[in-house]
Design a protein around this motif. Structure first.
Motif, mmCIF file in Angstrom:
data_model
loop_
_atom_site.group_PDB
_atom_site.id
_atom_site.type_symbol
_atom_site.label_atom_id
_atom_site.label_comp_id
_atom_site.label_asym_id
_atom_site.label_seq_id
_atom_site.Cartn_x
_atom_site.Cartn_y
_atom_site.Cartn_z
ATOM 1 N N ILE B 99 0.883 -1.175 0.000
ATOM 2 C CA ILE B 99 0.000 0.000 0.000
ATOM 3 C C ILE B 99 0.913 1.214 0.000
ATOM 4 C CG2 ILE B 99 -1.716 1.351 1.279
ATOM 5 C CD1 ILE B 99 -2.912 -1.135 2.359
ATOM 6 N N SER B 100 0.763 2.049 -1.038
ATOM 7 C CA SER B 100 1.555 3.280 -1.107
ATOM 8 C C SER B 100 0.684 4.429 -0.631
ATOM 9 C CB SER B 100 1.990 3.570 -2.534
ATOM 10 O OG SER B 100 2.629 2.440 -3.072
ATOM 11 N N THR B 101 1.255 5.247 0.230
ATOM 12 C CA THR B 101 0.484 6.352 0.785
ATOM 13 C C THR B 101 1.269 7.645 0.640
ATOM 14 O OG1 THR B 101 -0.335 4.819 2.440
ATOM 15 C CG2 THR B 101 -0.777 7.147 2.837
ATOM 16 N N VAL B 102 0.575 8.703 0.312
ATOM 17 C CA VAL B 102 1.193 10.018 0.303
ATOM 18 C C VAL B 102 0.240 10.952 1.048
ATOM 19 C CG1 VAL B 102 0.214 10.627 -1.961
ATOM 20 C CG2 VAL B 102 2.272 11.765 -1.190
ATOM 21 N N ILE B 103 0.799 11.875 1.812
ATOM 22 C CA ILE B 103 -0.044 12.894 2.437
ATOM 23 C C ILE B 103 0.419 14.237 1.906
ATOM 24 C CG2 ILE B 103 -0.712 14.000 4.617
ATOM 25 C CD1 ILE B 103 -0.451 11.206 5.889
ATOM 26 N N THR B 104 -0.549 15.026 1.446
ATOM 27 C CA THR B 104 -0.204 16.338 0.886
ATOM 28 C C THR B 104 -0.978 17.405 1.650
ATOM 29 O OG1 THR B 104 -2.016 16.589 -0.710
ATOM 30 C CG2 THR B 104 -0.131 15.263 -1.412
ATOM 31 N N SER B 113 5.354 10.399 2.848
ATOM 32 C CA SER B 113 4.945 9.262 2.034
ATOM 33 C C SER B 113 5.508 7.986 2.640
ATOM 34 C CB SER B 113 5.428 9.429 0.596
ATOM 35 O OG SER B 113 6.825 9.249 0.542
ATOM 36 N N HIS B 114 4.899 6.876 2.246
ATOM 37 C CA HIS B 114 5.288 5.608 2.855
ATOM 38 C C HIS B 114 4.840 4.467 1.952
ATOM 39 C CE1 HIS B 114 6.269 2.860 6.085
ATOM 40 N NE2 HIS B 114 5.090 2.291 5.969
ATOM 41 N N GLU B 115 5.682 3.437 1.852
ATOM 42 C CA GLU B 115 5.230 2.226 1.152
ATOM 43 C C GLU B 115 5.209 1.084 2.153
ATOM 44 O OE1 GLU B 115 5.845 1.095 -2.693
ATOM 45 O OE2 GLU B 115 6.768 2.966 -3.396
ATOM 46 N N MET B 116 4.047 0.512 2.357
ATOM 47 C CA MET B 116 3.903 -0.556 3.346
ATOM 48 C C MET B 116 3.710 -1.888 2.631
ATOM 49 S SD MET B 116 1.033 -0.748 6.342
ATOM 50 C CE MET B 116 -0.229 -1.659 5.474
ATOM 51 N N ARG B 133 -5.961 1.626 7.371
ATOM 52 C CA ARG B 133 -5.795 2.499 8.538
ATOM 53 C C ARG B 133 -4.339 2.476 9.013
ATOM 54 N NH1 ARG B 133 -8.840 5.207 12.939
ATOM 55 N NH2 ARG B 133 -7.150 5.571 14.422
ATOM 56 N N ARG B 134 -3.746 1.289 9.000
ATOM 57 C CA ARG B 134 -2.359 1.155 9.438
ATOM 58 C C ARG B 134 -1.425 1.970 8.530
ATOM 59 N NH1 ARG B 134 0.283 -3.935 8.646
ATOM 60 N NH2 ARG B 134 2.313 -3.640 9.659
ATOM 61 N N ALA B 135 -1.645 1.873 7.235
ATOM 62 C CA ALA B 135 -0.815 2.626 6.278
ATOM 63 C C ALA B 135 -0.945 4.127 6.524
ATOM 64 C CB ALA B 135 -1.219 2.280 4.854
ATOM 65 N N LEU B 136 -2.161 4.571 6.811
ATOM 66 C CA LEU B 136 -2.382 5.995 7.073
ATOM 67 C C LEU B 136 -1.679 6.420 8.363
ATOM 68 C CD1 LEU B 136 -6.141 6.339 6.047
ATOM 69 C CD2 LEU B 136 -4.199 7.553 5.017
ATOM 70 N N GLU B 137 -1.798 5.590 9.414
ATOM 71 C CA GLU B 137 -1.182 5.930 10.695
ATOM 72 C C GLU B 137 0.346 6.043 10.578
ATOM 73 O OE1 GLU B 137 -4.458 4.199 13.901
ATOM 74 O OE2 GLU B 137 -2.891 2.881 13.109
ATOM 75 N N PHE B 138 0.929 5.061 9.894
ATOM 76 C CA PHE B 138 2.377 5.085 9.656
ATOM 77 C C PHE B 138 2.793 6.387 8.985
ATOM 78 C CE2 PHE B 138 3.122 0.346 9.816
ATOM 79 C CZ PHE B 138 4.212 0.408 10.667
ATOM 80 N N THR B 139 2.074 6.713 7.911
ATOM 81 C CA THR B 139 2.475 7.864 7.103
ATOM 82 C C THR B 139 2.281 9.157 7.877
ATOM 83 O OG1 THR B 139 1.578 6.544 5.296
ATOM 84 C CG2 THR B 139 2.376 8.743 4.737
ATOM 85 N N VAL B 153 -9.456 11.306 2.409
ATOM 86 C CA VAL B 153 -8.565 10.280 1.880
ATOM 87 C C VAL B 153 -9.053 9.884 0.481
ATOM 88 C CG1 VAL B 153 -7.745 7.898 2.172
ATOM 89 C CG2 VAL B 153 -8.057 9.362 4.187
ATOM 90 N N GLY B 154 -8.149 9.934 -0.483
ATOM 91 C CA GLY B 154 -8.444 9.385 -1.813
ATOM 92 C C GLY B 154 -7.834 8.003 -1.895
ATOM 93 N N LEU B 155 -8.570 7.054 -2.446
ATOM 94 C CA LEU B 155 -8.107 5.663 -2.436
ATOM 95 C C LEU B 155 -8.312 5.028 -3.804
ATOM 96 C CD1 LEU B 155 -7.301 3.025 -0.865
ATOM 97 C CD2 LEU B 155 -9.731 2.753 -0.374
ATOM 98 N N GLY B 156 -7.253 4.476 -4.348
ATOM 99 C CA GLY B 156 -7.362 3.785 -5.631
ATOM 100 C C GLY B 156 -7.128 2.304 -5.459
ATOM 101 N N LEU B 157 -7.991 1.496 -6.049
ATOM 102 C CA LEU B 157 -7.704 0.066 -6.059
ATOM 103 C C LEU B 157 -8.107 -0.544 -7.387
ATOM 104 C CD1 LEU B 157 -9.918 -1.742 -3.368
ATOM 105 C CD2 LEU B 157 -10.412 0.482 -4.291
#
Lengths: 404, 404
Positions: B99-104, B113-116, B133-139, B153-157
């Protein structure tokens, strides 16, 4: 068409306002000024000013208030409607064996129509232009007026047409390729001509007065000698960058498959077009030689296994093509439109069943499939509707230029 | 989201005005009020009133006039810009192994940003929600803030996603089908979530800050384990009626062809997906058994005829699929986007050559094909951009509701 410099944003707004107001009046049939303001979001004062302009230009007219049928408090409101006599517009569809013409008033009411037979399906440019002029003259005569009375002509033909540039890359009606048909027709006709691919004009006709009236996102598949597609997205015809999108008949349904008239291999048309069916049916010289779809259909009805197999594969290929369109566009509706319902191999319930089987399945209803049997005159009506739209937008631009 | 009754047309106009003005400021970076009026056609008085509202709500801020770099007559004009600190937005892309996450910030500037890594690609719903949720908390932690600081939160799958209903018909990341993922995430996250198909978010990222910046009509084809498509028409993502259009991977390229993971036959993915290549490559038990694309590629490089044949057919089928997209959409541009450029069988010059060969030929240039290699973080940026867009439109609606 006169050209002006870049309009100011206020000028643009006024132009948009005029176009919007004309569109709202056209859609409503007749409508009071205050309801125009509500429908467009344009202020009542601006609506009054713009409608005064349109009235004095003779594009719209007032409708006497109806005081009998409804009890109203206060003064009855005067409604506005499009003035039919403002313009006469022709719509033409050039098909393989005929040119169908309709002439309507500015409201869209039919004034005259005519179907003129063609001896040759494919003609050199000067001959096509002459035949178009002839078809228009005939139809005008039937309506009791002359070609000079027309304000605009909408014209649909099969092939690859860039509507914006009025340019024909290729058409089954023309011997030449890459023809500036707009220019050639401007030289023989006394009014502006607006061209489009015929399937786009069917889509327009369906949107304005057919099965697409209540729908802003739909696909029309036309079935004649070949297959065509018109795409309506957000209420507008989708034409692509070069004006040659929606090429359904030449999407490839088989890698390196059957040879198509276009010179490529594996096109849908190379499996479902008339010529493709006859080519397949006649491979075996021992059998009856088919020269028309009619004889092929009769043979299939009489149990000829080869004829059945030919029609069967055409149906399956067509259903697969339809499924792909659904997978890509996910439209609300698909309209199968044509004038040859006798040959139902591309319209049957089985086509729709197979298409549904090959569509990506989600837990939501599939798009509705509607079969709409209509003749060339309906195509011509689509062309007339396009003419009306373009004449309207040109008139609105002329207003803006006069004001600038 | 609070619901209000139907807005009056004046209310609608004001809402449109706010949205338009925010969009113009965002696009421009910074811009003076008078230039906003010019760009939008909204009157200067209304621009002043609306920007005052937006300033007091903290969504935009004034930029000190630059008096040094340019000589201006008269008083220097104050410009406006989006206030980055107004919101923090996260974008996530759920892929097969990560799960790749970026916060802007609200401007779109990356804050963290974080890649989990993910142990399982396909999960039951509660586990997917927990991982998100875990990916968001980490980032958030990396950025020095907490999940409660996020406004959206925008989410693509991958899969079939109805963005409007926040509903997932099917996703390769989810064990269940037909899941109200929006609702499930609302229960574990403190802010609104906006879902979309990942290819649509790549298209959005390309449009906002990639190869589609200067272009309003283009197609993005994404190549990962499967193939996806995002369609931009008139600057907007085209999603279809049920939110499941653009299903490029499951368009049929062969009548009754190879069996696809989706259960149907002849889908493009059944010829170009990783599993399809390995299935083909491993039919002969005498040969080396391939368990990854890497070993298949190495074999082909070393002259293994079977490996070459497998990759060769995948390339040709893919080129045919691309040609069909061009025949239908006639786009200005096609962007092939992905993160696996090592395996170039779907990106090579030969693909583009073959595609061009199978496209309907007219006397006009073919659409440009651009190959854009980017990682999952760029997909996450597309998701963040979607989040920003939706948070903006929600904020504008809340304004309107407060005013009503």
């Amino acid at each position: 068409m006169a050209r002006s410099g870049k309009l100011s944003s206020t000028g643009d707004q006024r132009e948009n306002g005029r176009q919007q107001i004309l569109d709202v009046i056209r859609t409503a049939g007749h409508i009071a000024r205050i309801d125009i303001a509500k429908a467009t979001g344009v202020s009542p004062a601006t609506v009054t000013a713009i409608t005064a302009e349109l009235l004095s230009a003779g594009l719209i007219e007032e409708v006497a208030p109806d005081t009998t049928s409804e009890i109203r408090r206060g003064r009855p409101r005067v409604a506005l409607k499009i003035r039919g006599a403002a313009h006469r517009i022709a719509g033409l569809k050039v098909a393989h064996h005929t040119i169908s013409t309709v002439i309507t008033d500015f409201v869209g009411k039919e004034l005259a129509s005519h179907e003129m037979p063609l001896i040759k399906g494919r003609m050199p440019l000067p001959e096509l232009c002459a035949q178009i002029r002839r078809a228009l003259e005939f139809t005008c005569q039937k309506g009791g007026f002359v070609i000079e009375d027309l304000s605009g002509v909408g014209l649909g033909l099969a092939g690859m047409v860039d509507a914006e540039r009025k340019f024909v890359y290729w058409s089954s009606s023309l011997e030449e390729r890459n023809v500036d048909l707009g220019q050639a027709l401007a030289e023989v006709l006394p009014c502006p001509v607006f061209l489009d691919n015929d399937a786009n004009l069917v889509a327009k006709a369906e949107h304005l007065f057919g099965e697409g009236r209540t729908c802003d996102n739909f696909i029309v598949i036309t079935i004649e000698h070949g297959v065509g597609m018109g795409i309506v997205i957000d209420g507008k015809i989708y034409r692509g960058k070069r004006g040659c999108g929606a090429e359904f008949g030449h999407t490839k349904v088989h890698l390196e498959g059957a040879l198509c008239q276009c010179g490529q291999r594996g096109c849908l048309e190379a499996y479902v077009g008339d010529y493709a069916l006859l080519r397949e049916a006649n491979i075996s010289s021992g059998n009856e030689r088919h020269t028309s779809l009619l004889s092929l259909f009769k043979a299939a009805e009489n149990g000829d296994a080869m004829a059945r197999s030919v029609l069967d594969r055409a149906r399956r290929m067509f259903a697969m093509g339809l499924a792909n369109v659904v997978n890509i566009f996910d439209p609300s509706k698909i309209i199968l439109a044509g004038a040859r319902m006798t040959f139902d191999h591309l319209y049957s319930d089985k086509v729709i069943e197979e298409m549904q089987q090959w569509v990506v399945h989600v837990d939501a209803p599939l798009p509705e499939v509607i079969i709409h049997d209509w003749g060339d005159l309906m195509w011509a009506n689509g062309a007339a509707a396009y003419g009306i739209e373009e004449v309207t937008s040109q008139t609105v631009k002329e207003f803006a230029n006069a004001a600038a």
